[in-house]
Scaffold this motif. Sequence first.
Motif, PDB file in Angstrom:
ATOM      1  N   THR A 293       0.827  -1.216   0.000  1.00 58.06           N
ATOM      2  CA  THR A 293       0.000   0.000   0.000  1.00 58.06           C
ATOM      3  C   THR A 293       0.861   1.265   0.000  1.00 58.06           C
ATOM      4  O   THR A 293       0.571   2.243  -0.696  1.00 58.06           O
ATOM      5  CB  THR A 293      -0.925  -0.001   1.237  1.00 58.06           C
ATOM      6  OG1 THR A 293      -1.730  -1.178   1.213  1.00 58.06           O
ATOM      7  CG2 THR A 293      -1.828   1.225   1.244  1.00 58.06           C
ATOM      8  N   ILE A 296       2.744   1.892  -3.667  1.00 58.28           N
ATOM      9  CA  ILE A 296       1.969   1.765  -4.911  1.00 58.28           C
ATOM     10  C   ILE A 296       2.571   2.618  -6.025  1.00 58.28           C
ATOM     11  O   ILE A 296       2.718   2.171  -7.176  1.00 58.28           O
ATOM     12  CB  ILE A 296       0.481   2.128  -4.659  1.00 58.28           C
ATOM     13  CG1 ILE A 296      -0.188   0.997  -3.851  1.00 58.28           C
ATOM     14  CG2 ILE A 296      -0.258   2.335  -5.982  1.00 58.28           C
ATOM     15  CD1 ILE A 296      -1.646   1.265  -3.537  1.00 58.28           C
ATOM     16  N   GLY A 300       4.052   1.342  -9.582  1.00 55.99           N
ATOM     17  CA  GLY A 300       3.598   1.866 -10.876  1.00 55.99           C
ATOM     18  C   GLY A 300       4.748   2.393 -11.704  1.00 55.99           C
ATOM     19  O   GLY A 300       4.801   2.177 -12.926  1.00 55.99           O
ATOM     20  N   ARG A 391      -0.556  -9.397  -5.269  1.00 61.18           N
ATOM     21  CA  ARG A 391      -1.388  -8.194  -5.268  1.00 61.18           C
ATOM     22  C   ARG A 391      -0.597  -7.007  -5.812  1.00 61.18           C
ATOM     23  O   ARG A 391      -1.128  -6.197  -6.585  1.00 61.18           O
ATOM     24  CB  ARG A 391      -1.869  -7.903  -3.852  1.00 61.18           C
ATOM     25  CG  ARG A 391      -2.763  -6.679  -3.752  1.00 61.18           C
ATOM     26  CD  ARG A 391      -3.277  -6.499  -2.343  1.00 61.18           C
ATOM     27  NE  ARG A 391      -4.061  -5.270  -2.233  1.00 61.18           N
ATOM     28  CZ  ARG A 391      -4.637  -4.861  -1.119  1.00 61.18           C
ATOM     29  NH1 ARG A 391      -4.525  -5.585  -0.022  1.00 61.18           N
ATOM     30  NH2 ARG A 391      -5.314  -3.738  -1.101  1.00 61.18           N
ATOM     31  N   ALA A 392       0.671  -6.922  -5.423  1.00 60.92           N
ATOM     32  CA  ALA A 392       1.525  -5.840  -5.944  1.00 60.92           C
ATOM     33  C   ALA A 392       1.744  -5.996  -7.440  1.00 60.92           C
ATOM     34  O   ALA A 392       1.740  -5.010  -8.202  1.00 60.92           O
ATOM     35  CB  ALA A 392       2.857  -5.836  -5.200  1.00 60.92           C
ATOM     36  N   LYS A 394      -0.188  -7.269  -9.655  1.00 61.14           N
ATOM     37  CA  LYS A 394      -1.382  -7.051 -10.475  1.00 61.14           C
ATOM     38  C   LYS A 394      -1.834  -5.594 -10.522  1.00 61.14           C
ATOM     39  O   LYS A 394      -2.817  -5.271 -11.183  1.00 61.14           O
ATOM     40  CB  LYS A 394      -2.520  -7.917  -9.930  1.00 61.14           C
ATOM     41  CG  LYS A 394      -2.315  -9.410 -10.149  1.00 61.14           C
ATOM     42  CD  LYS A 394      -3.485 -10.208  -9.577  1.00 61.14           C
ATOM     43  CE  LYS A 394      -3.288 -11.703  -9.813  1.00 61.14           C
ATOM     44  NZ  LYS A 394      -4.411 -12.495  -9.245  1.00 61.14           N
ATOM     45  N   LEU A 395      -1.139  -4.727  -9.808  1.00 66.52           N
ATOM     46  CA  LEU A 395      -1.543  -3.320  -9.811  1.00 66.52           C
ATOM     47  C   LEU A 395      -1.420  -2.712 -11.204  1.00 66.52           C
ATOM     48  O   LEU A 395      -0.456  -2.989 -11.936  1.00 66.52           O
ATOM     49  CB  LEU A 395      -0.687  -2.528  -8.821  1.00 66.52           C
ATOM     50  CG  LEU A 395      -0.945  -2.782  -7.322  1.00 66.52           C
ATOM     51  CD1 LEU A 395       0.086  -2.028  -6.483  1.00 66.52           C
ATOM     52  CD2 LEU A 395      -2.358  -2.382  -6.938  1.00 66.52           C
ATOM     53  N   ASP A 396      -2.387  -1.882 -11.566  1.00 71.66           N
ATOM     54  CA  ASP A 396      -2.349  -1.192 -12.860  1.00 71.66           C
ATOM     55  C   ASP A 396      -1.359  -0.028 -12.776  1.00 71.66           C
ATOM     56  O   ASP A 396      -1.434   0.798 -11.860  1.00 71.66           O
ATOM     57  CB  ASP A 396      -3.747  -0.663 -13.202  1.00 71.66           C
ATOM     58  CG  ASP A 396      -3.762   0.002 -14.570  1.00 71.66           C
ATOM     59  OD1 ASP A 396      -3.614   1.241 -14.611  1.00 71.66           O
ATOM     60  OD2 ASP A 396      -3.903  -0.731 -15.570  1.00 71.66           O
ATOM     61  N   GLU A 399      -3.030   3.640 -12.828  1.00 70.43           N
ATOM     62  CA  GLU A 399      -3.687   3.966 -11.564  1.00 70.43           C
ATOM     63  C   GLU A 399      -2.676   4.120 -10.441  1.00 70.43           C
ATOM     64  O   GLU A 399      -2.861   4.963  -9.541  1.00 70.43           O
ATOM     65  CB  GLU A 399      -4.716   2.875 -11.222  1.00 70.43           C
ATOM     66  CG  GLU A 399      -5.888   2.820 -12.178  1.00 70.43           C
ATOM     67  CD  GLU A 399      -6.896   1.754 -11.777  1.00 70.43           C
ATOM     68  OE1 GLU A 399      -6.659   1.097 -10.750  1.00 70.43           O
ATOM     69  OE2 GLU A 399      -7.902   1.581 -12.490  1.00 70.43           O
ATOM     70  N   SER A 400      -1.625   3.320 -10.483  1.00 71.31           N
ATOM     71  CA  SER A 400      -0.613   3.391  -9.427  1.00 71.31           C
ATOM     72  C   SER A 400       0.117   4.721  -9.455  1.00 71.31           C
ATOM     73  O   SER A 400       0.418   5.302  -8.404  1.00 71.31           O
ATOM     74  CB  SER A 400       0.398   2.236  -9.599  1.00 71.31           C
ATOM     75  OG  SER A 400      -0.247   0.978  -9.482  1.00 71.31           O
ATOM     76  N   TYR A 403      -1.857   7.327  -7.797  1.00 71.39           N
ATOM     77  CA  TYR A 403      -2.268   7.037  -6.402  1.00 71.39           C
ATOM     78  C   TYR A 403      -1.702   8.093  -5.466  1.00 71.39           C
ATOM     79  O   TYR A 403      -0.520   8.469  -5.549  1.00 71.39           O
ATOM     80  CB  TYR A 403      -1.776   5.644  -5.983  1.00 71.39           C
ATOM     81  CG  TYR A 403      -2.184   5.277  -4.582  1.00 71.39           C
ATOM     82  CD1 TYR A 403      -3.467   4.817  -4.311  1.00 71.39           C
ATOM     83  CD2 TYR A 403      -1.260   5.390  -3.524  1.00 71.39           C
ATOM     84  CE1 TYR A 403      -3.843   4.476  -3.010  1.00 71.39           C
ATOM     85  CE2 TYR A 403      -1.632   5.029  -2.249  1.00 71.39           C
ATOM     86  CZ  TYR A 403      -2.913   4.584  -1.991  1.00 71.39           C
ATOM     87  OH  TYR A 403      -3.285   4.257  -0.723  1.00 71.39           O
TER      88      TYR A 403
END
Length: 404
Positions: A293, A296, A300, A391-392, A394-396, A399-400, A403
Amino acid sequence: MRLRDLWTETWEALDANRGRSLLTVLGIVIGISAVIAMTALIGGVRQGLMGELGLDRARVISMGVYNGSQVRTEDIAKIEEGLPEYEYITGSAYGSGKVASDAKSADGQVLGISSHYFDVTGQKLVEGRTFTSGENDSASTVAILDKTSAHNLFGDKDALGQKVRIKGIEYRVVGVLESGQQTDPKSVTAYVPLKACVQRVTGYDSVDSLAGMAREGEDIDSLVTKTKDFLATYYHMSDEDVDNGLYVSSMKSMIDSFNSVMFTFQLLMTSVASISLVVGGIGIMNMMLTNVTERIREIGLRKALGARRSDITRQFLLESVCLTLAGGAIGIVLGYVGAFALGGVATSLLASGDSGMSLTVTPVIEPVAVLGATGICVLIGVVFGYYPARRAAKLDPVESLHYQ
């Protein structure tokens, strides 16, 4: 991504959150140290007890006939001839009476023993000698005391060569044992030749128990069965008599049962300690999710510069594994330190007790335990770090980067 760059970024990420990382691995440290300490300590207890028993104790077979038939002293040689699988068979008879020196007197237990009795029981002499075959055959008036009995009768004086009176008959002390079998520290136990015991103490020519030392290489379980069949035939026992009045048991079965109990206890303690590892693993997952979190935008940016999903996954998995391995390394060291501390406490407690038992508990450091702990740490790191890593990954990236 090159491996060197991966290690560098992992170290920088963990170092940036040093306090959080140390607190996170605490659960792993506690769990691994508890597992290592229990494994080493229980291994030390097992090794110490087996050392006290002696390696040959697994070859000892105890026998008893309780159906009304008397096992006479002359039967020992005949049973030994009928069972050549034994190196020797020894008998013992139990009596009681006053045992006195010139200064003190006490009610005591008198054990009549035949040759090789101490070889079978594993008791060791600290002074003097055991009985010769001539002394056994001629019912000589010689005796052996254990250290406690010698102190009770003679105080600090050397008991070797002194005289004791058993039921009014004088016996010369020719040996002193390392330890005795009595439960009362103020009682006296004297060992005399078997024939001397049955002639002068018990008054009847019978043996209370037999024990044999099997030859090396013999199948102990098969020999127990053969011994039972031989004794049943020798004493003309019916099936009911065999079930109720014949006792044949090996030390091997007792040792196997002891090992089984120790293994079960070790498994139970390890299972309890493993709860800390699960809690530590949950802590690792929580920290890694927090890291994802907080980073992020960094993720990205890496993706925008060409990092693949596998690169992001490897980076976060490596961070998770490094945390668990660090906790495991600290836990292994603390576990062995704790095991030696507990071993010292256990040794002191046993030495200070009234049981007469003296056992040195030295923790056993097994390489398998270290390798197992290392493997567990890696497994925890992978299992509890996989979800945050994926989860990290798969972040777009768009969008990252936006953030906040």
